[in-house]
Design a protein around this motif. Structure first.
Motif, PDB file in Angstrom:
ATOM      1  N   ALA A 116       0.839  -1.205   0.000  1.00  0.00           N
ATOM      2  CA  ALA A 116       0.000   0.000   0.000  1.00  0.00           C
ATOM      3  C   ALA A 116       0.872   1.253   0.000  1.00  0.00           C
ATOM      4  O   ALA A 116       0.575   2.236  -0.699  1.00  0.00           O
ATOM      5  CB  ALA A 116      -0.930  -0.005   1.211  1.00  0.00           C
ATOM      6  N   TRP A 117       1.960   1.223   0.778  1.00  0.00           N
ATOM      7  CA  TRP A 117       2.873   2.364   0.849  1.00  0.00           C
ATOM      8  C   TRP A 117       3.497   2.663  -0.516  1.00  0.00           C
ATOM      9  O   TRP A 117       3.603   3.816  -0.921  1.00  0.00           O
ATOM     10  CB  TRP A 117       3.961   2.057   1.872  1.00  0.00           C
ATOM     11  N   THR A 118       3.890   1.603  -1.233  1.00  0.00           N
ATOM     12  CA  THR A 118       4.472   1.785  -2.565  1.00  0.00           C
ATOM     13  C   THR A 118       3.478   2.461  -3.506  1.00  0.00           C
ATOM     14  O   THR A 118       3.831   3.374  -4.269  1.00  0.00           O
ATOM     15  CB  THR A 118       4.902   0.428  -3.140  1.00  0.00           C
ATOM     16  N   ILE A 119       2.223   2.001  -3.457  1.00  0.00           N
ATOM     17  CA  ILE A 119       1.183   2.615  -4.296  1.00  0.00           C
ATOM     18  C   ILE A 119       0.990   4.086  -3.919  1.00  0.00           C
ATOM     19  O   ILE A 119       0.859   4.962  -4.784  1.00  0.00           O
ATOM     20  CB  ILE A 119      -0.142   1.839  -4.163  1.00  0.00           C
ATOM     21  N   LEU A 120       1.004   4.370  -2.605  1.00  0.00           N
ATOM     22  CA  LEU A 120       0.843   5.749  -2.148  1.00  0.00           C
ATOM     23  C   LEU A 120       2.017   6.626  -2.575  1.00  0.00           C
ATOM     24  O   LEU A 120       1.842   7.806  -2.883  1.00  0.00           O
ATOM     25  CB  LEU A 120       0.688   5.779  -0.623  1.00  0.00           C
ATOM     26  N   LEU A 121       3.222   6.062  -2.586  1.00  0.00           N
ATOM     27  CA  LEU A 121       4.382   6.821  -3.048  1.00  0.00           C
ATOM     28  C   LEU A 121       4.241   7.177  -4.527  1.00  0.00           C
ATOM     29  O   LEU A 121       4.587   8.296  -4.939  1.00  0.00           O
ATOM     30  CB  LEU A 121       5.671   6.011  -2.841  1.00  0.00           C
ATOM     31  N   VAL A 122       3.736   6.224  -5.314  1.00  0.00           N
ATOM     32  CA  VAL A 122       3.524   6.498  -6.740  1.00  0.00           C
ATOM     33  C   VAL A 122       2.487   7.604  -6.909  1.00  0.00           C
ATOM     34  O   VAL A 122       2.685   8.552  -7.686  1.00  0.00           O
ATOM     35  CB  VAL A 122       3.068   5.222  -7.481  1.00  0.00           C
ATOM     36  N   ILE A 123       1.379   7.505  -6.151  1.00  0.00           N
ATOM     37  CA  ILE A 123       0.339   8.542  -6.229  1.00  0.00           C
ATOM     38  C   ILE A 123       0.904   9.889  -5.782  1.00  0.00           C
ATOM     39  O   ILE A 123       0.668  10.929  -6.401  1.00  0.00           O
ATOM     40  CB  ILE A 123      -0.880   8.155  -5.379  1.00  0.00           C
ATOM     41  N   GLY A 124       1.676   9.865  -4.666  1.00  0.00           N
ATOM     42  CA  GLY A 124       2.279  11.102  -4.163  1.00  0.00           C
ATOM     43  C   GLY A 124       3.235  11.719  -5.165  1.00  0.00           C
ATOM     44  O   GLY A 124       3.259  12.946  -5.345  1.00  0.00           O
ATOM     45  N   ALA A 125       4.025  10.871  -5.831  1.00  0.00           N
ATOM     46  CA  ALA A 125       4.951  11.374  -6.853  1.00  0.00           C
ATOM     47  C   ALA A 125       4.184  12.001  -8.006  1.00  0.00           C
ATOM     48  O   ALA A 125       4.576  13.054  -8.521  1.00  0.00           O
ATOM     49  CB  ALA A 125       5.834  10.229  -7.342  1.00  0.00           C
ATOM     50  N   MET A 126       3.086  11.378  -8.405  1.00  0.00           N
ATOM     51  CA  MET A 126       2.272  11.918  -9.497  1.00  0.00           C
ATOM     52  C   MET A 126       1.635  13.247  -9.078  1.00  0.00           C
ATOM     53  O   MET A 126       1.540  14.186  -9.876  1.00  0.00           O
ATOM     54  CB  MET A 126       1.193  10.917  -9.897  1.00  0.00           C
ATOM     55  N   PHE A 127       1.208  13.346  -7.810  1.00  0.00           N
ATOM     56  CA  PHE A 127       0.651  14.601  -7.300  1.00  0.00           C
ATOM     57  C   PHE A 127       1.673  15.719  -7.419  1.00  0.00           C
ATOM     58  O   PHE A 127       1.372  16.818  -7.906  1.00  0.00           O
ATOM     59  CB  PHE A 127       0.245  14.428  -5.827  1.00  0.00           C
ATOM     60  N   GLU A 128       2.889  15.430  -6.960  1.00  0.00           N
ATOM     61  CA  GLU A 128       3.913  16.471  -6.939  1.00  0.00           C
ATOM     62  C   GLU A 128       4.352  16.843  -8.349  1.00  0.00           C
ATOM     63  O   GLU A 128       4.718  17.997  -8.600  1.00  0.00           O
ATOM     64  CB  GLU A 128       5.088  16.020  -6.087  1.00  0.00           C
ATOM     65  N   LEU A 129       4.331  15.869  -9.264  1.00  0.00           N
ATOM     66  CA  LEU A 129       4.640  16.185 -10.657  1.00  0.00           C
ATOM     67  C   LEU A 129       3.583  17.120 -11.254  1.00  0.00           C
ATOM     68  O   LEU A 129       3.856  17.851 -12.201  1.00  0.00           O
ATOM     69  CB  LEU A 129       4.737  14.900 -11.486  1.00  0.00           C
ATOM     70  N   ASN A 130       2.381  17.083 -10.668  1.00  0.00           N
ATOM     71  CA  ASN A 130       1.291  17.948 -11.149  1.00  0.00           C
ATOM     72  C   ASN A 130       1.089  19.172 -10.257  1.00  0.00           C
ATOM     73  O   ASN A 130       0.053  19.831 -10.321  1.00  0.00           O
ATOM     74  CB  ASN A 130      -0.012  17.137 -11.221  1.00  0.00           C
ATOM     75  N   GLY A 131       2.069  19.450  -9.393  1.00  0.00           N
ATOM     76  CA  GLY A 131       2.045  20.679  -8.611  1.00  0.00           C
ATOM     77  C   GLY A 131       1.309  20.610  -7.294  1.00  0.00           C
ATOM     78  O   GLY A 131       1.154  21.623  -6.620  1.00  0.00           O
ATOM     79  N   ILE A 132       0.834  19.402  -6.894  1.00  0.00           N
ATOM     80  CA  ILE A 132       0.146  19.258  -5.600  1.00  0.00           C
ATOM     81  C   ILE A 132       1.184  18.810  -4.567  1.00  0.00           C
ATOM     82  O   ILE A 132       1.766  17.737  -4.695  1.00  0.00           O
ATOM     83  CB  ILE A 132      -0.996  18.231  -5.684  1.00  0.00           C
ATOM     84  N   ILE A 133       1.416  19.627  -3.546  1.00  0.00           N
ATOM     85  CA  ILE A 133       2.435  19.338  -2.552  1.00  0.00           C
ATOM     86  C   ILE A 133       1.924  18.276  -1.572  1.00  0.00           C
ATOM     87  O   ILE A 133       0.812  18.389  -1.043  1.00  0.00           O
ATOM     88  CB  ILE A 133       2.836  20.607  -1.775  1.00  0.00           C
ATOM     89  N   VAL A 134       2.738  17.252  -1.346  1.00  0.00           N
ATOM     90  CA  VAL A 134       2.403  16.209  -0.364  1.00  0.00           C
ATOM     91  C   VAL A 134       3.304  16.435   0.845  1.00  0.00           C
ATOM     92  O   VAL A 134       4.455  16.016   0.876  1.00  0.00           O
ATOM     93  CB  VAL A 134       2.631  14.802  -0.957  1.00  0.00           C
ATOM     94  N   ALA A 135       2.775  17.164   1.827  1.00  0.00           N
ATOM     95  CA  ALA A 135       3.582  17.510   2.995  1.00  0.00           C
ATOM     96  C   ALA A 135       2.664  17.880   4.155  1.00  0.00           C
ATOM     97  O   ALA A 135       1.451  18.025   3.986  1.00  0.00           O
ATOM     98  CB  ALA A 135       4.513  18.688   2.668  1.00  0.00           C
ATOM     99  N   ALA A 136       3.264  18.019   5.361  1.00  0.00           N
ATOM    100  CA  ALA A 136       2.477  18.331   6.562  1.00  0.00           C
ATOM    101  C   ALA A 136       1.834  19.708   6.472  1.00  0.00           C
ATOM    102  O   ALA A 136       0.830  19.966   7.134  1.00  0.00           O
ATOM    103  CB  ALA A 136       3.368  18.239   7.793  1.00  0.00           C
TER     104      ALA A 136
END
Length: 296
Positions: free
Chosen positions: A106-126
């Motif tokens: 699940a973590w690996t899938i979330l990392l892929v989603i998070g990477a895609m978010f950041e590539l599209n300008g959505i920051i994944v952070a606290a």
């Protein structure tokens, strides 16, 4: 670039070999049915008994529920139900390993989603201004931390139990010790690697590079971690740990396959075909070998 190739190759081989093993299982000769009841898919017999106890059962419809069968199978796959019921002390450490693996998937899938978010300008952070970026950040933390901790704890304790349990170690082969040590080593290098990246920001960056086929920089520890994970992914489907492929066939095709063998049915054709099967390989068992010629 070499680490990227290792990552791509290991993922492709893991999926490819797993699919090939499923194909092999699906094309094996007709099995010997165990006829253990109750069978979850039979309607009305969930607590014991069988359709075959009915008078003139062959003249009545054989009602099945594949939904119930799938639910029962998921209980075994996700929670290792039979081990829980029959070996409760052993279940705790075995399930720690399996749950850790599930969380890391699940973590690996979330990392892929998070990477895609950041590539599209959505920051994944606290401090993300996006509710989705914020949610993904904290869920990634929980699954990553718990997955690494439980996986390492479970593989380490299973290794020690096999090593020091006087009964179990009699049945443990060197390969089984190696399997657990390989998983433990891959997870421990992961813990050491990502303990320097508690927010998993660099993990998402590396994942993003892999998604976009861009080389990434790595120190010695990360290099070792990627190599060990790559070896593990390639090795798992060719080892005894490939039971994740065979479990479906074990339950669906052996334990719970009780379709009636009626004249002219598909089951009858399978039985006829299985009866004519002759192995093409020779066996090495002493009772199969012909007697040796007497010495002159």
């Amino acid at each position: 670039m070499i680490l990227s190739i290792i990552a791509y190759l290991s993922i492709v081989l893991f999926v490819g070999i797993s699919v090939y093993k499923a194909y092999q299982f699906a094309n094996m000769p007709f099995h010997g049915r165990m006829d253990l009841y109750p069978v979850p898919k039979e309607k009305g017999y969930e607590h014991g008994g069988s359709y075959y106890e009915e008078i003139a059962w062959w003249s009545k419809p054989h009602e099945v529920s594949h939904v119930r069968e799938i639910i029962e199978m998921l209980k075994e796959i996700i929670f290792i139900k039979k081990l829980f019921e029959n070996q409760r002390p052993f279940w705790w450490i075995s399930y720690a390993l399996h749950l850790g693996i599930y969380l890391l998937m699940a973590w690996t899938i979330l990392l892929v989603i998070g990477a895609m978010f950041e590539l599209n300008g959505i920051i994944v952070a606290a401090n993300s201004s996006s509710i989705w970026g914020l949610l993904l950040f904290y869920v990634s933390l929980v699954t990553g931390y718990l997955g690494l901790a439980l996986g390492a704890l479970g593989s380490g304790l299973l290794f020690l139990r096999r090593l020091f349990d006087n009964t179990l170690k009699k049945y443990t082969t060197p390969q089984e010790y190696f399997n657990l040590l390989l998983i433990f080593a891959a997870l421990m290098t992961g813990i050491l690697t990502w303990s320097r990246d508690l927010s998993f920001g660099f993990a998402r960056e590396v994942t993003g590079n892999l998604v976009t086929f861009t080389p990434f920089a790595a120190d010695g520890l990360l290099t070792l971690h990627v190599i060990l994970v790559g070896i593990m992914l390639i090795y798992i489907p060719i080892s005894k740990m490939s039971h994740y492929v065979g479990k479906y066939f074990t339950f669906h095709k052996v334990l719970w396959d009780n379709n009636p063998n009626l004249k002219g049915s598909d089951i009858e054709q399978q039985v006829i075909k299985a009866s004519s099967f002759r192995p093409t390989t020779s066996w090495s068992a002493p009772h199969i070998k012909p007697p040796a010629a007497p010495e002159k």
